[in-house]
Design a protein around this motif. Structure first.
Motif, PDB file in Angstrom:
ATOM      1  N   VAL A 383       0.643  -1.544  -0.264  1.00 11.61           N
ATOM      2  CA  VAL A 383      -0.054   0.064  -0.458  1.00 11.61           C
ATOM      3  C   VAL A 383       0.732   1.353  -0.416  1.00 11.61           C
ATOM      4  CG1 VAL A 383      -2.173   1.299   1.335  1.00 11.61           C
ATOM      5  CG2 VAL A 383      -1.562  -1.415   1.041  1.00 11.61           C
ATOM      6  N   ARG A 384       0.649   1.786  -1.374  1.00  9.56           N
ATOM      7  CA  ARG A 384       1.290   3.636  -1.037  1.00  9.56           C
ATOM      8  C   ARG A 384       0.759   4.588  -0.284  1.00  9.56           C
ATOM      9  NH1 ARG A 384       4.125   4.847  -5.312  1.00  9.56           N
ATOM     10  NH2 ARG A 384       5.132   6.480  -3.757  1.00  9.56           N
ATOM     11  N   ILE A 385       1.672   4.979   0.900  1.00 10.48           N
ATOM     12  CA  ILE A 385       1.597   6.462   1.367  1.00 10.48           C
ATOM     13  C   ILE A 385       2.389   7.163   1.181  1.00 10.48           C
ATOM     14  CG2 ILE A 385       0.820   4.332   3.502  1.00 10.48           C
ATOM     15  CD1 ILE A 385       4.248   4.323   4.732  1.00 10.48           C
ATOM     16  N   ASP A 386       2.111   8.364   2.195  1.00  7.06           N
ATOM     17  CA  ASP A 386       2.947   9.663   2.636  1.00  7.06           C
ATOM     18  C   ASP A 386       4.102   9.080   3.633  1.00  7.06           C
ATOM     19  OD1 ASP A 386       1.352  10.482   4.233  1.00  7.06           O
ATOM     20  OD2 ASP A 386       0.536  11.914   3.428  1.00  7.06           O
ATOM     21  N   GLU A 387       4.320  10.159   3.734  1.00  2.00           N
ATOM     22  CA  GLU A 387       5.599  10.298   5.432  1.00  2.00           C
ATOM     23  C   GLU A 387       4.828  10.108   6.369  1.00  2.00           C
ATOM     24  OE1 GLU A 387       5.835  14.766   3.859  1.00  2.00           O
ATOM     25  OE2 GLU A 387       5.617  12.683   2.452  1.00  2.00           O
ATOM     26  N   ASN A 388       3.929  10.897   6.685  1.00  2.00           N
ATOM     27  CA  ASN A 388       3.267  10.985   7.749  1.00  2.00           C
ATOM     28  C   ASN A 388       2.294   9.095   7.880  1.00  2.00           C
ATOM     29  OD1 ASN A 388       3.562  13.515   8.716  1.00  2.00           O
ATOM     30  ND2 ASN A 388       2.399  13.980   6.769  1.00  2.00           N
ATOM     31  N   GLY A 389       2.074   8.622   7.019  1.00  2.00           N
ATOM     32  CA  GLY A 389       1.347   7.288   7.230  1.00  2.00           C
ATOM     33  C   GLY A 389       0.433   7.496   6.567  1.00  2.00           C
ATOM     34  N   ARG A 390       0.178   8.584   5.732  1.00  2.00           N
ATOM     35  CA  ARG A 390      -1.120   8.806   5.217  1.00  2.00           C
ATOM     36  C   ARG A 390      -1.214   7.684   3.669  1.00  2.00           C
ATOM     37  NH1 ARG A 390      -2.828  15.068   5.021  1.00  2.00           N
ATOM     38  NH2 ARG A 390      -0.239  14.393   4.146  1.00  2.00           N
ATOM     39  N   VAL A 391      -2.630   7.234   3.587  1.00  2.00           N
ATOM     40  CA  VAL A 391      -2.783   6.102   2.522  1.00  2.00           C
ATOM     41  C   VAL A 391      -3.383   7.098   1.919  1.00  2.00           C
ATOM     42  CG1 VAL A 391      -4.006   4.031   1.863  1.00  2.00           C
ATOM     43  CG2 VAL A 391      -2.864   4.290   4.261  1.00  2.00           C
ATOM     44  N   LEU A 392      -2.339   6.397   0.620  1.00  2.00           N
ATOM     45  CA  LEU A 392      -2.768   6.962  -0.809  1.00  2.00           C
ATOM     46  C   LEU A 392      -3.905   6.678  -1.610  1.00  2.00           C
ATOM     47  CD1 LEU A 392       0.785   8.275  -2.258  1.00  2.00           C
ATOM     48  CD2 LEU A 392      -0.570   9.656  -0.491  1.00  2.00           C
ATOM     49  N   ALA A 393      -4.925   7.432  -2.665  1.00  2.00           N
ATOM     50  CA  ALA A 393      -5.249   6.622  -3.025  1.00  2.00           C
ATOM     51  C   ALA A 393      -5.071   6.992  -4.193  1.00  2.00           C
ATOM     52  CB  ALA A 393      -6.748   7.699  -2.969  1.00  2.00           C
ATOM     53  N   ALA A 394      -5.834   5.427  -5.360  1.00  2.00           N
ATOM     54  CA  ALA A 394      -5.665   5.499  -6.338  1.00  2.00           C
ATOM     55  C   ALA A 394      -5.881   6.610  -7.519  1.00  2.00           C
ATOM     56  CB  ALA A 394      -5.935   4.070  -6.985  1.00  2.00           C
ATOM     57  N   ALA A 395      -6.625   7.062  -7.245  1.00  2.00           N
ATOM     58  CA  ALA A 395      -8.131   8.193  -7.811  1.00  2.00           C
ATOM     59  C   ALA A 395      -6.683   9.530  -7.520  1.00  2.00           C
ATOM     60  CB  ALA A 395      -8.829   8.257  -7.518  1.00  2.00           C
ATOM     61  N   GLY A 396      -5.725   9.706  -6.671  1.00  2.00           N
ATOM     62  CA  GLY A 396      -5.154  11.267  -6.064  1.00  2.00           C
ATOM     63  C   GLY A 396      -5.773  11.127  -4.586  1.00  2.00           C
ATOM     64  N   GLY A 397      -4.654  12.002  -4.420  1.00  2.00           N
ATOM     65  CA  GLY A 397      -4.397  12.432  -2.591  1.00  2.00           C
ATOM     66  C   GLY A 397      -3.892  11.206  -2.008  1.00  2.00           C
ATOM     67  N   THR A 398      -5.341  11.362  -0.358  1.00  2.00           N
ATOM     68  CA  THR A 398      -5.148  10.201   0.462  1.00  2.00           C
ATOM     69  C   THR A 398      -6.045  10.287   0.928  1.00  2.00           C
ATOM     70  OG1 THR A 398      -5.091  11.584   1.951  1.00  2.00           O
ATOM     71  CG2 THR A 398      -2.463  11.210   1.204  1.00  2.00           C
ATOM     72  N   ILE A 399      -6.818   8.854   1.274  1.00  2.00           N
ATOM     73  CA  ILE A 399      -7.766   8.367   1.980  1.00  2.00           C
ATOM     74  C   ILE A 399      -8.057   8.815   3.732  1.00  2.00           C
ATOM     75  CG2 ILE A 399      -9.443   6.810   2.619  1.00  2.00           C
ATOM     76  CD1 ILE A 399      -7.928   4.725   0.269  1.00  2.00           C
ATOM     77  N   GLU A 400      -9.279   9.961   3.891  1.00  2.00           N
ATOM     78  CA  GLU A 400      -9.058  10.135   5.043  1.00  2.00           C
ATOM     79  C   GLU A 400      -9.350   9.294   5.716  1.00  2.00           C
ATOM     80  OE1 GLU A 400      -9.294  13.378   7.456  1.00  2.00           O
ATOM     81  OE2 GLU A 400      -8.936  13.627   5.529  1.00  2.00           O
ATOM     82  N   GLY A 401      -8.575   8.798   7.024  1.00  2.00           N
ATOM     83  CA  GLY A 401      -8.757   7.971   7.633  1.00  2.00           C
ATOM     84  C   GLY A 401      -8.012   6.450   8.170  1.00  2.00           C
ATOM     85  N   LEU A 402      -7.949   7.001   7.240  1.00  2.00           N
ATOM     86  CA  LEU A 402      -6.545   5.612   6.795  1.00  2.00           C
ATOM     87  C   LEU A 402      -5.105   5.676   6.514  1.00  2.00           C
ATOM     88  CD1 LEU A 402      -7.595   2.178   6.185  1.00  2.00           C
ATOM     89  CD2 LEU A 402      -6.979   3.304   3.890  1.00  2.00           C
ATOM     90  N   PHE A 403      -4.670   4.767   7.570  1.00  2.00           N
ATOM     91  CA  PHE A 403      -2.968   4.432   7.767  1.00  2.00           C
ATOM     92  C   PHE A 403      -2.665   3.362   7.387  1.00  2.00           C
ATOM     93  CE2 PHE A 403      -4.736   8.181   9.991  1.00  2.00           C
ATOM     94  CZ  PHE A 403      -4.216   9.457   9.521  1.00  2.00           C
ATOM     95  N   ALA A 404      -1.187   3.439   6.758  1.00  2.00           N
ATOM     96  CA  ALA A 404      -0.588   2.327   6.765  1.00  2.00           C
ATOM     97  C   ALA A 404       0.932   2.650   7.463  1.00  2.00           C
ATOM     98  CB  ALA A 404      -0.627   1.778   5.731  1.00  2.00           C
ATOM     99  N   ALA A 405       1.331   1.252   8.232  1.00  2.00           N
ATOM    100  CA  ALA A 405       2.994   1.192   8.971  1.00  2.00           C
ATOM    101  C   ALA A 405       3.441  -0.547   8.146  1.00  2.00           C
ATOM    102  CB  ALA A 405       3.245   1.630   9.824  1.00  2.00           C
ATOM    103  N   GLY A 406       4.141  -0.486   8.195  1.00  2.00           N
ATOM    104  CA  GLY A 406       5.503  -1.667   8.214  1.00  2.00           C
ATOM    105  C   GLY A 406       5.559  -2.259   7.030  1.00  2.00           C
ATOM    106  N   SER A 407       5.496  -3.221   7.048  1.00  2.00           N
ATOM    107  CA  SER A 407       5.505  -4.359   6.001  1.00  2.00           C
ATOM    108  C   SER A 407       4.288  -4.393   4.674  1.00  2.00           C
ATOM    109  CB  SER A 407       5.876  -5.981   6.299  1.00  2.00           C
ATOM    110  OG  SER A 407       7.277  -6.199   6.655  1.00  2.00           O
ATOM    111  N   ASP A 408       3.088  -3.867   5.022  1.00  2.00           N
ATOM    112  CA  ASP A 408       1.999  -3.815   4.447  1.00  2.00           C
ATOM    113  C   ASP A 408       1.970  -2.857   3.322  1.00  2.00           C
ATOM    114  OD1 ASP A 408       0.282  -5.682   5.411  1.00  2.00           O
ATOM    115  OD2 ASP A 408      -0.765  -4.398   6.880  1.00  2.00           O
ATOM    116  N   THR A 409       3.141  -1.209   3.401  1.00  2.00           N
ATOM    117  CA  THR A 409       3.271  -0.804   2.353  1.00  2.00           C
ATOM    118  C   THR A 409       4.460  -0.743   1.983  1.00  2.00           C
ATOM    119  OG1 THR A 409       4.778   0.521   4.175  1.00  2.00           O
ATOM    120  CG2 THR A 409       2.604   0.563   4.736  1.00  2.00           C
ATOM    121  N   GLY A 410       4.526   0.033   0.383  1.00  2.00           N
ATOM    122  CA  GLY A 410       4.422  -0.298  -1.010  1.00  2.00           C
ATOM    123  C   GLY A 410       5.281   1.223  -0.990  1.00  2.00           C
TER     124      GLY A 410
END
Length: 444
Positions: A383-410
């Motif tokens: 899962v793509r994230i920004d430097e704050n761990g916020r999950v990026l949306a495939a359509a652009g921007g971030t998904i409000e309220g959703l974060f990811a960390a560790g080996s789930d991220t790419g």
């Protein structure tokens, strides 16, 4: 049954999830952690060091294709991450060199896991043997998840922030073959067996962006035909010394600069015929590296002796002439390999592929031969994230309220590696801090 409300819902109780949960509690948030396994800790139970590149320059050199924002965030967040570990009264040793280019600290990961678990049980809620069915959304924002508890009942947990940290998809054969390599599922797992891709499944279902396929994985070479019996084997059987040895494929040829690192050689071997190769060391490598400590402070193990005792394909040659007696059923031509070793020794630094970091000849018999294959720890796709761990949306921007960390991220690594515990720590903390800051804005 009635739903549950919380400030932060953490899905997964490995290094990243426990870190995010404990940090969120320290910031005054209410926290619920759900974990599919009956125990906590994930693959962090088997680690012993937190390490990464010591500077932006080194990070950029060894990981040039990773996300620039994530690369910088990892370097900048590492020292504060170590201070966080120490703030929990977990002893962290002084810095040592790791993998030639990294800097890291040995610490008791199980003590850290235990301290986080204690704090969560005291001030939050920990639900083990609990599977996450789907994320809850409202107007494009993630507002929690529906889970199945240990007793089989289902409940909705509503949360202002949801942090995904399920540890990757390495234990899911279909996902490994799809995103890593068609032969990836044949590799042994040097990780926990419960990371089956729940995180990426949940995130993609709500429109998350993911990294590119075939971006690699973290793993190490191990002896072929030797099964892991217990988690301690993940380290004991890993042939870290390969960066000082020579590796030949079934065509009796080298195919990579082994000295760049065993983790890179491991990825490259997966691409070779039958994903196996002959690892050759001489007396110097045996003395200095096979029987020595890979990292300062680590326990030294004679890996050749262990592989031999465990039934691996191992050979001992007094001289290059003895390579002619290599068992035919192994599939290599020992005489050709011996000739290649002679050419490599004569070429020195002019050899191709190069041996950039250890060009010393392998000309001191006896020779120690082990057939090796790759083993998988975790993938770099996620899962793509920004430097704050916020999950990026495939359509652009971030998904409000959703974060990811560790080996789930790419996105952080692309056929490169500067630690696994460090990103889980740094982005677990970052996600918790941002989620706490967002909650403060909402409630202000």
């Amino acid at each position: 049954m009635p739903g549950i409300d919380t400030d932060v819902l953490v899905i997964g109780a490995g290094m990243a999830g426990l870190t995010a949960a404990a940090r969120s509690l320290s910031r005054g948030s209410s926290v619920i952690v759900v974990e599919t396994s009956a125990t906590v800790g994930g693959s962090a139970q088997f680690a012993g060091y937190a390490w990464t590149a010591p500077s932006h320059e080194v990070m950029d050199e060894v990981n040039p294709n990773g996300s620039p924002a994530l690369r910088r965030a990892l370097v900048d967040g590492f020292a504060p991450g170590i201070e966080w570990i120490r703030s929990l009264d977990v002893e962290c040793a002084d810095a040592v060199t790791v993998l030639r280019y990294g800097t890291g600290h040995q610490f008791d990961t199980n003590q850290y896991i235990g301290e986080c678990r204690k704090r969560i049980r005291a001030d939050g809620e920990l639900l083990t043997s609990t599977s996450t069915l789907r994320l809850l959304t409202e107007d494009g924002s993630v507002v929690g998840a529906r889970v199945r508890l240990a007793d089989g009942t289902e409940r909705e947990i509503r949360a202002r922030a949801t942090i995904i940290a399920t540890g990757g998809f390495q234990a899911n054969p279909e996902a490994a073959n799809k995103h890593i390599h068609p032969a990836a599922s044949a590799m042994q797992l040097r990780s926990n067996p419960t990371s089956v891709g729940d995180g990426i499944r949940l995130a993609e279902a709500v429109g998350a962006a993911t990294g590119k396929d075939r971006s690699g994985f973290y793993g190490h070479l191990i002896p072929t035909g030797v099964s892991f019996r217990e988690p301690a084997d993940f380290v004991a059987l890993s042939l870290y010394y390969s960066e000082h040895a020579l590796l030949f494929n079934l065509d009796n040829r080298r195919f990579i600069d082994e000295t760049a690192g065993d983790h890179l050689t491991t990825m490259a071997l997966l691409e070779q015929p039958e994903s196996r190769g002959l690892l050759v060391a001489d007396e110097r490598v045996y003395r200095d590296w096979i029987t020595g400590s890979y990292v300062e402070g680590a326990v030294a193990i004679d890996k050749f002796d262990l592989a031999q005792r465990r039934g691996g394909r191992c050979g001992f040659a007094e001289s290059l002439d003895d390579f002619a007696y290599l068992p035919e059923e192994w599939g290599y031509d020992g005489a050709v390999i011996a000739e290649e070793i002679g050419k490599i020794n004569a070429a020195g630094r002019a050899v191709r592929p190069p041996r950039a970091y250890d060009a010393e000849p392998l000309d001191r018999g006896p020779y120690y031969v082990i057939e090796a294959c790759p083993a998988l720890t975790f993938p770099f796709h996620g899962v793509r994230i920004d430097e704050n761990g916020r999950v990026l949306a495939a359509a652009g921007g971030t998904i409000e309220g959703l974060f990811a960390a560790g080996s789930d991220t790419g996105g952080l690594y692309d056929h490169a590696y500067t630690g696994g515990i460090a990103p889980a720590l740094v982005f677990g903390l970052a996600a918790a801090d941002r989620a706490t800051a967002d909650r403060a804005v909402v409630t202000a």
